[in-house]
Write a protein that holds these residues in place. Structure first.
Motif, PDB file in Angstrom:
ATOM      1  N   ALA A 222       9.616  16.676 -14.727  1.00 44.64           N
ATOM      2  CA  ALA A 222       8.565  16.268 -15.674  1.00 44.64           C
ATOM      3  C   ALA A 222       7.217  16.112 -14.968  1.00 44.64           C
ATOM      4  O   ALA A 222       6.172  16.228 -15.597  1.00 44.64           O
ATOM      5  N   GLY A 223       7.264  15.833 -13.681  1.00 41.51           N
ATOM      6  CA  GLY A 223       6.007  15.646 -12.956  1.00 41.51           C
ATOM      7  C   GLY A 223       6.283  15.209 -11.544  1.00 41.51           C
ATOM      8  O   GLY A 223       7.439  15.145 -11.099  1.00 41.51           O
ATOM      9  N   LEU A 224       5.192  14.950 -10.813  1.00 47.44           N
ATOM     10  CA  LEU A 224       5.361  14.469  -9.444  1.00 47.44           C
ATOM     11  C   LEU A 224       4.225  13.524  -9.103  1.00 47.44           C
ATOM     12  O   LEU A 224       3.165  13.550  -9.720  1.00 47.44           O
ATOM     13  N   VAL A 225       4.514  12.685  -8.110  1.00 46.67           N
ATOM     14  CA  VAL A 225       3.498  11.734  -7.650  1.00 46.67           C
ATOM     15  C   VAL A 225       3.190  12.085  -6.197  1.00 46.67           C
ATOM     16  O   VAL A 225       4.106  12.267  -5.376  1.00 46.67           O
ATOM     17  N   LEU A 226       1.895  12.223  -5.901  1.00 49.62           N
ATOM     18  CA  LEU A 226       1.487  12.547  -4.537  1.00 49.62           C
ATOM     19  C   LEU A 226       1.412  11.267  -3.695  1.00 49.62           C
ATOM     20  O   LEU A 226       1.334  10.161  -4.234  1.00 49.62           O
ATOM     21  N   GLU A 227       1.371  11.464  -2.385  1.00 53.63           N
ATOM     22  CA  GLU A 227       1.299  10.292  -1.504  1.00 53.63           C
ATOM     23  C   GLU A 227       0.021   9.494  -1.725  1.00 53.63           C
ATOM     24  O   GLU A 227      -0.007   8.296  -1.470  1.00 53.63           O
TER      25      GLU A 227
END
Ligand code: FAD
Length: 427
Positions: A222-227
């Motif tokens: 569904a999505g991603l979270v960057l650092e």
């Protein structure tokens, strides 16, 4: 040809394997020839998979041509699981054994998987190495995903991003380093590629890494979270973070394998764990690493089309050599090409480790140029963007160890040499 080996078994039914089979026949080998591969397909070409195959070329069109009279026995769809050097047999997963007099290891490499296996298993997370991978990604692109994310700063990422932009699909490329491709082609070309990609509408994020991927209740990406905390919504992500060499099936065979692949000498003879040539066993293509005369004899693995073909031909000749005096060394100056954003980029030589760079024809602004890489005052590599006409001349210059920068006053003297030290990368 001297004393002919009765039976040659080639493991790995792809570019290097098929090239070796063709070369064996061309060299006059009339014995039995087996090509064993774990994929169900006849040997096919991989470069189109990140280019034309994603936008409509049917992947069957990538099948590599082979002469009708090759007299080759295929064993497809079954992986090799072992090599018994004492018995001179290759063992297949279905329990069958292929006896050989000579064996060529041409098992190449596979896409490095995303390290988090739960995230890698999400529907919508892909890698790209095989025809089947390309078909899965092409099908997803046809469904017009909202945004495609590419992870990795190599050529495959930028080629896939280019196809997405042609299809007017929004695309983000995540690169862990401060520049893409700098390790392979140096900072100036890396900056050039970055600028071209951005100009084509790619959302290029440098110094960027994924903290976590997010799936929905049905196991779909569904999505991603960057650092850095940014969130990107996406249902389609291609992991392009390099390759791993296919040597696990050789475990226990007493050969010199490590993360760089199967170690060979300059005659393409596979080395045993004790560092001496293993009798009757050769290697070629992406799986092999060997002392490259163009890199001071350093052990290299070259994951390019041209090397796979050249090394397979040398290995084939040496498989048929009757004695050590007849062996020929593998002496190939690495080269490759890439097509992206309407440009054809070609490179010959070893740009990695070079210490200077000069544009000698055209200009980066025009997006049509030829550049030369120097190392310790010698020309070591040359790259062209939409102007490959001069590359053969620079290939010769590299082989001759010509001075760098190119001498003024020659018939091909550049009008202008824009020098740039590679120690000061530009963004
Ligand atoms: C998407 C993509 C784009 C590319 N684009 C370019 C380009 O533009 N220019 C360029 O110069 N190069 C390019 N390359 C690189 C080029 O395709 C490779 O260098 C070339 O395919 C290497 O050929 P190979 O036969 O050594 O290995 P591979 O093509 O990797 O083939 C090895 C074969 O062995 C099989 N195998 C593995 N393990 C076993 C086992 N245990 N038993 C039986 N079979 C096994 C594999 O499944 C595979 O079929 C690209 C590669 C990819 C993936």
């Amino acid at each position: 040809m001297s004393e002919a080996p009765g039976r040659v078994v080639i493991v790995g039914a792809s570019l290097a394997g098929l090239s070796a089979a063709k070369a064996l026949r061309t060299e006059g080998f009339s014995g039995s020839l087996v090509l064993a591969g774990d994929e169900p397909h006849l040997p096919y070409d991989r470069p189109p998979l990140s280019k034309q195959a994603l936008r409509g070329l049917t992947s069957a069109d990538t099948t590599l041509p082979q002469p009708a009279d090759l007299d080759l026995e295929f064993r497809l769809g079954v992986p090799a699981t072992g090599l018994d050097r004492a018995e001179r047999t290759v063992i297949l997963a279905d329990g069958s054994r292929l006896a050989f007099d000579r064996c060529l290891v041409a098992t190449g490499a596979r896409a490095r998987p995303w390290p988090n296996s739960a995230e890698a298993a999400l529907d919508g997370v892909f890698t790209l190495r095989t025809r089947d991978d390309a078909e899965r990604i092409a099908a997803r692109l046809r469904d017009r995903p909202g945004r495609v994310v590419l992870v990795g700063g190599g050529f495959i990422s930028f080629e896939v991003a280019s196809v997405c932009r042609e299809m007017d699909i929004p695309v983000t490329v995540l690169v862990r380093d401060s520049l893409p491709l700098a390790g392979a082609v140096g900072a100036p070309l890396g900056s050039f590629v970055a600028e071209v990609a951005r100009g084509a509408g790619v959302d290029l994020r440098l110094d960027a890494a994924i903290a976590r991927m997010q799936g929905d209740a049905r196991g779909r990406l569904a999505g991603l979270v960057l650092e850095d905390g940014d969130r990107i919504e996406t249902a389609c992500l291609v992991v392009a973070i390099g390759a791993e060499r296919n040597t696990a099936w050789l475990d226990g065979a007493g050969l010199a394998t490590d993360r760089n692949g199967l170690r060979c000498d300059r005659f393409c003879r596979a080395l045993g764990a004790d560092g001496t040539p293993a009798d009757g066993i050769f290697a070629a293509g992406d799986v092999a690493h060997w002392p490259n005369p163009h890199d001071g004899g350093a052990l290299v693995a070259v994951e390019h089309w041209g090397n796979a073909v050249a090394q397979a031909r040398t290995a084939a000749r040496n498989m048929l050599a009757g004695d050590a005096a007849a062996l020929v060394p593998h002496d190939h100056l690495p080269d490759f090409w890439s097509q992206q954003f309407g440009l054809t980029i070609k490179l010959v030589g070893l740009a990695a480790g070079s210490d200077a760079f000069a544009v000698v024809r055209g200009s980066m602004e025009e997006r049509r140029f030829l550049a030369v890489f120097g190392k310790a005052g010698r020309t070591v590599a040359s790259a062209s963007v939409d102007s490959a006409r001069w590359l053969p001349a620079y290939r010769a210059a590299i082989l001759e160890g010509a001075p760098f920068p190119p001498l003024p006053g020659g018939v091909d003297a550049p009008a202008r040499v824009a020098m740039q030290s590679l120690e000061e990368p530009t963004r």
